[in-house]
Scaffold this motif. Structure first.
Motif, short mmCIF file in Angstrom:
data_model
loop_
_atom_site.label_atom_id
_atom_site.label_comp_id
_atom_site.label_asym_id
_atom_site.label_seq_id
_atom_site.Cartn_x
_atom_site.Cartn_y
_atom_site.Cartn_z
N LYS A 4 -23.04 31.25 37.06
CA LYS A 4 -23.76 30.04 36.68
C LYS A 4 -24.08 29.19 37.90
CE LYS A 4 -23.55 26.10 33.51
NZ LYS A 4 -22.75 25.43 32.46
N ALA A 5 -23.10 29.07 38.82
CA ALA A 5 -23.32 28.30 40.04
C ALA A 5 -24.36 28.98 40.93
CB ALA A 5 -22.00 28.14 40.80
N ARG A 7 -26.88 30.83 39.94
CA ARG A 7 -28.20 30.58 39.36
C ARG A 7 -28.68 29.17 39.64
NH1 ARG A 7 -27.49 33.42 33.35
NH2 ARG A 7 -27.39 35.59 34.11
N SER A 8 -27.77 28.20 39.57
CA SER A 8 -28.15 26.82 39.85
C SER A 8 -28.58 26.66 41.30
CB SER A 8 -26.97 25.88 39.56
OG SER A 8 -26.58 25.97 38.20
N LYS A 11 -32.04 28.11 41.75
CA LYS A 11 -33.09 27.22 41.23
C LYS A 11 -33.38 26.08 42.19
CE LYS A 11 -32.16 28.17 36.33
NZ LYS A 11 -31.71 27.59 35.02
N VAL A 12 -32.32 25.53 42.79
CA VAL A 12 -32.50 24.44 43.74
C VAL A 12 -33.27 24.93 44.97
CG1 VAL A 12 -31.31 22.85 45.30
CG2 VAL A 12 -30.47 23.18 42.97
N SER A 15 -37.02 25.52 44.06
CA SER A 15 -37.74 24.40 43.46
C SER A 15 -38.81 23.81 44.38
CB SER A 15 -36.76 23.32 43.00
OG SER A 15 -35.98 22.85 44.07
#
Length: 290
Positions: A4-5, A7-8, A11-12, A15
């Motif tokens: 999960k981390a 993937r975050s 995304k950052v 972006s």
């Protein structure tokens, strides 16, 4: 680090690129949509009243609009037919072992990297000129009357020029797909007595169906905006014989100085292009599911 981390963090990191891409697309689109509702003429700077749907009405009712739609469809259809069929047979030939295969493949693909303006000028002056062009000189030497390509067959001439540019793209995609074909299938079919045509029709062509669909999709999106070849060679003429939708927008915006109507034409072109893209994407989806 957890999934999960990760993937975050991903995304950052992506972006900024996504935001830049959205801004690059949305800002021109929003400005075009905004100008399409204004009575915006470059000869009357400062006077831009709200025009509502007036620009769309005048663009659609323009006598050249129907001809532009027809020419756009003829141009796209003609180039797709030539490049798909020609690219298919060129890929089959290049897939066979021959002397100098690498050099031949580079020469076949090279036209795709030539700028559209340059290729149009070369075809116009060196090949299709009825007096000094190669085709004209060959016709004269054989006792025939030279053909005035851009006067007698303007749309066919544009299709020929654009097809020459896009044929290498279709050839490259289809050749790549053809090389992924299991040769044991062809050898087994040949041992069973199947001729070349049967091997092509029942084995090669079904295998290339997805690649052909991708070629049609990508080329259609780009061919809807063909402009440089028309500007350099015929300027949309004779009359409106080679005026496509893109060139009509250019005429409205920069030759008639009517930015409002040109913007309305741009919005209409975007809508039509998206309709075509959605249709082709659904066709690809059905093909991939199959």
């Amino acid at each position: 680090m957890s999934t999960k981390a990760s993937r975050s963090a991903a995304k950052v990191m992506i972006s900024p690129a996504v935001l830049l891409l959205l801004g690059w697309m949305l800002v021109p689109l929003c400005l075009t949509l905004y100008f399409s509702f204004l009575r915006y003429n470059l000869l009357q700077i400062g006077d831009t009243p709200f025009a509502g749907w007036e620009n769309y009405y005048w663009f659609i009712t323009d006598p050249s609009f129907k001809a532009a739609i027809k020419n756009t469809l003829v141009l796209v259809g003609g180039v797709l037919a030539i490049t798909t069929v020609g690219g298919l047979f060129a890929a089959i030939l290049l897939d066979r072992p021959m002397f100098g295969t690498g050099i031949i493949r580079i020469m076949v693909i090279a036209p795709f990297f030539v700028m559209p303006t340059v290729s149009a000028l070369v075809w116009k002056n060196m090949f299709m000129n009825p007096v000094n062009g190669i085709f004209g000189r060959v016709a004269t030497s054989l006792g025939f009357q030279p053909v005035d390509f851009f006067g007698q067959i303007p749309m066919a001439s544009i299709i020929m020029i654009v097809s020459w540019t896009w044929l290498p793209f279709a050839t490259l995609i289809l050749l790549t797909a053809l090389q992924s074909l299991d040769q044991e299938q062809l050898e087994a079919a040949e041992m069973d007595g199947a001729g070349w045509w049967n091997r092509f029709w029942f084995i090669m062509l079904p295998h290339l169906a997805r690649a052909i669909t991708v070629v049609i999709l990508i080329q259609t999106i780009f061919l809807l905006s063909i402009f440089a070849e028309i500007l350099v060679t015929t300027n949309g003429g004779p009359g409106t014989a080679t005026t496509n939708l893109t060139y009509l927008i250019y005429v409205s915006s920069l030759l008639q100085f009517d930015v409002g109507m040109g913007s309305a034409g741009g919005v209409i072109a975007i809508i039509l292009a998206n309709i075509v893209a959605i249709f082709l994407m659904r066709m690809i989806g059905r093909n991939l599911d199959a």
